[in-house]
Write a protein that holds these residues in place. Structure first.
Motif, PDB file in Angstrom:
ATOM      1  N   SER A  98       0.881  -1.053   0.140  1.00 56.24           N
ATOM      2  CA  SER A  98      -0.088   0.144   0.124  1.00 56.24           C
ATOM      3  C   SER A  98       0.887   1.143   0.041  1.00 56.24           C
ATOM      4  O   SER A  98       2.025   1.117   0.702  1.00 56.24           O
ATOM      5  N   GLY A  99       0.510   2.157  -0.867  1.00 63.08           N
ATOM      6  CA  GLY A  99       1.120   3.491  -0.770  1.00 63.08           C
ATOM      7  C   GLY A  99       2.418   3.478  -1.706  1.00 63.08           C
ATOM      8  O   GLY A  99       3.056   4.364  -1.858  1.00 63.08           O
ATOM      9  N   ALA A 100       2.915   2.370  -2.272  1.00 64.62           N
ATOM     10  CA  ALA A 100       4.122   2.418  -3.009  1.00 64.62           C
ATOM     11  C   ALA A 100       4.154   3.000  -4.198  1.00 64.62           C
ATOM     12  O   ALA A 100       2.876   3.396  -4.786  1.00 64.62           O
ATOM     13  N   VAL A 101       5.076   3.873  -4.387  1.00 64.37           N
ATOM     14  CA  VAL A 101       5.193   4.350  -6.062  1.00 64.37           C
ATOM     15  C   VAL A 101       6.170   3.554  -6.665  1.00 64.37           C
ATOM     16  O   VAL A 101       7.588   3.751  -6.561  1.00 64.37           O
ATOM     17  N   VAL A 102       5.701   2.914  -7.754  1.00 60.19           N
ATOM     18  CA  VAL A 102       6.681   2.065  -8.448  1.00 60.19           C
ATOM     19  C   VAL A 102       7.068   3.013  -9.846  1.00 60.19           C
ATOM     20  O   VAL A 102       6.374   3.467 -10.568  1.00 60.19           O
ATOM     21  N   THR A 103       8.440   3.036  -9.734  1.00 62.43           N
ATOM     22  CA  THR A 103       8.891   4.071 -10.600  1.00 62.43           C
ATOM     23  C   THR A 103       9.982   3.142 -11.951  1.00 62.43           C
ATOM     24  O   THR A 103      10.363   3.757 -12.852  1.00 62.43           O
ATOM     25  N   LYS A 104      10.206   1.767 -11.450  1.00 63.99           N
ATOM     26  CA  LYS A 104      10.778   1.142 -12.243  1.00 63.99           C
ATOM     27  C   LYS A 104      10.338  -0.494 -12.171  1.00 63.99           C
ATOM     28  O   LYS A 104       9.348  -0.770 -11.557  1.00 63.99           O
ATOM     29  N   SER A 105      10.776  -1.066 -12.931  1.00 65.15           N
ATOM     30  CA  SER A 105      10.440  -2.606 -13.433  1.00 65.15           C
ATOM     31  C   SER A 105      10.846  -3.363 -12.337  1.00 65.15           C
ATOM     32  O   SER A 105      12.136  -3.445 -12.009  1.00 65.15           O
ATOM     33  N   PHE A 106      10.089  -4.533 -12.145  1.00 63.81           N
ATOM     34  CA  PHE A 106      10.598  -5.613 -10.919  1.00 63.81           C
ATOM     35  C   PHE A 106      10.136  -7.172 -11.700  1.00 63.81           C
ATOM     36  O   PHE A 106       9.419  -7.052 -12.395  1.00 63.81           O
ATOM     37  N   GLY A 107      11.063  -7.820 -11.385  1.00 71.54           N
ATOM     38  CA  GLY A 107      10.976  -9.501 -11.783  1.00 71.54           C
ATOM     39  C   GLY A 107       9.778 -10.124 -10.953  1.00 71.54           C
ATOM     40  O   GLY A 107       8.985  -9.669 -10.119  1.00 71.54           O
ATOM     41  N   ASP A 108       9.849 -11.415 -11.220  1.00 73.10           N
ATOM     42  CA  ASP A 108       8.846 -12.332 -10.541  1.00 73.10           C
ATOM     43  C   ASP A 108       9.016 -12.536  -8.903  1.00 73.10           C
ATOM     44  O   ASP A 108      10.338 -12.280  -8.403  1.00 73.10           O
ATOM     45  N   ASP A 109       7.909 -12.824  -8.158  1.00 71.10           N
ATOM     46  CA  ASP A 109       7.948 -13.124  -6.919  1.00 71.10           C
ATOM     47  C   ASP A 109       8.569 -12.444  -5.976  1.00 71.10           C
ATOM     48  O   ASP A 109       9.510 -12.891  -5.033  1.00 71.10           O
ATOM     49  N   VAL A 110       8.259 -11.005  -5.933  1.00 72.93           N
ATOM     50  CA  VAL A 110       8.855 -10.049  -4.897  1.00 72.93           C
ATOM     51  C   VAL A 110       7.837  -9.220  -4.397  1.00 72.93           C
ATOM     52  O   VAL A 110       6.616  -9.115  -4.962  1.00 72.93           O
ATOM     53  N   VAL A 111       7.906  -9.015  -3.043  1.00 74.03           N
ATOM     54  CA  VAL A 111       6.815  -7.879  -2.356  1.00 74.03           C
ATOM     55  C   VAL A 111       7.849  -6.542  -2.471  1.00 74.03           C
ATOM     56  O   VAL A 111       8.884  -6.432  -2.295  1.00 74.03           O
ATOM     57  N   ILE A 112       7.103  -5.616  -3.080  1.00 75.02           N
ATOM     58  CA  ILE A 112       7.836  -4.357  -3.426  1.00 75.02           C
ATOM     59  C   ILE A 112       6.933  -3.184  -2.367  1.00 75.02           C
ATOM     60  O   ILE A 112       5.686  -3.197  -2.358  1.00 75.02           O
ATOM     61  N   GLY A 113       7.573  -2.167  -1.855  1.00 78.73           N
ATOM     62  CA  GLY A 113       6.985  -1.365  -1.234  1.00 78.73           C
ATOM     63  C   GLY A 113       7.925   0.076  -1.166  1.00 78.73           C
ATOM     64  O   GLY A 113       9.123  -0.043  -1.180  1.00 78.73           O
ATOM     65  N   GLY A 114       7.480   1.193  -0.922  1.00 75.08           N
ATOM     66  CA  GLY A 114       8.178   2.286  -0.637  1.00 75.08           C
ATOM     67  C   GLY A 114       8.135   3.480  -1.719  1.00 75.08           C
ATOM     68  O   GLY A 114       7.175   3.275  -2.736  1.00 75.08           O
ATOM     69  N   ASN A 115       8.664   4.535  -1.671  1.00 65.58           N
ATOM     70  CA  ASN A 115       8.908   5.608  -2.522  1.00 65.58           C
ATOM     71  C   ASN A 115      10.000   6.193  -2.869  1.00 65.58           C
ATOM     72  O   ASN A 115      10.799   6.830  -1.806  1.00 65.58           O
TER      73      ASN A 115
END
Length: 178
Positions: free
Chosen positions: A152-169
């Protein structure tokens, strides 16, 4: 526009296509919660392609609709905004929490070029089995692999591969999906 080149958003054809999409989203957003058949038919008529089983909660907003392609078992909660100036492709079994923004549209960084009114866009691809948390923002040109969870609230500015939890800004890998 779809090729990622600069375009004029005031072009008469684009203005007409956006008006058509806004009228369709207005009709969708005003459909009774009790009329799930009509609601599903309206959202499917707006989007470029869908799986059989999709559910989108009002309110939903988009630029064109026809550039959005979602897979089987797609769910978008309240307040989803998808600016589909370029293609948005979302895989199967994907869930979007409330107030998520997915934005392909962008503007030139140079102020003189930006003031000209020209815009451009970059496509977004989201793999299968993804979950995008509330108030997350997916920026132009991003690709997310399969099984990605966006906090929640993440700002996704680049690409990510499979099977990860991403977050932050800006978003970064928090941990693997296990």
């Amino acid at each position: 526009m779809l090729a990622g080149l600069h375009y004029d958003p005031s072009d008469a054809e684009l203005v007409a296509l956006r008006l058509e999409a806004r009228l369709k989203t207005e009709a969708f957003n005003n459909t009774s919660a009790a009329d799930t058949v009509q609601r599903t038919a309206r959202i499917k008529s707006l989007l470029g392609s869908t799986g059989d089983n999709i559910l989108v909660e009002p309110t939903f907003r988009c630029d064109y609709g026809e550039n959005i392609h979602v897979g089987e078992n797609f769910y978008a909660n309240f307040g989803c905004v998808i600016l589909d100036v370029a293609e948005v492709r979302i895989g199967k079994n994907c869930f979007i929490a409330p107030q998520v923004g997915i934005y392909t549209a962008t503007h030139p960084i140079d102020p003189v070029e930006r003031a000209s009114g020209l815009e451009y866009a970059k496509p977004i691809t989201i793999g299968d089995n993804c979950w995008i948390g509330g108030h997350a923002t997916i920026n132009p040109g991003v690709t997310l692999g399969n099984n990605v969870v966006v906090a929640s609230g993440a700002v996704v500015t680049k690409s990510f591969g499979d099977d990860v939890v991403i977050g932050g800004n800006p978003a970064r890998v928090l941990k693997p999906v296990s």
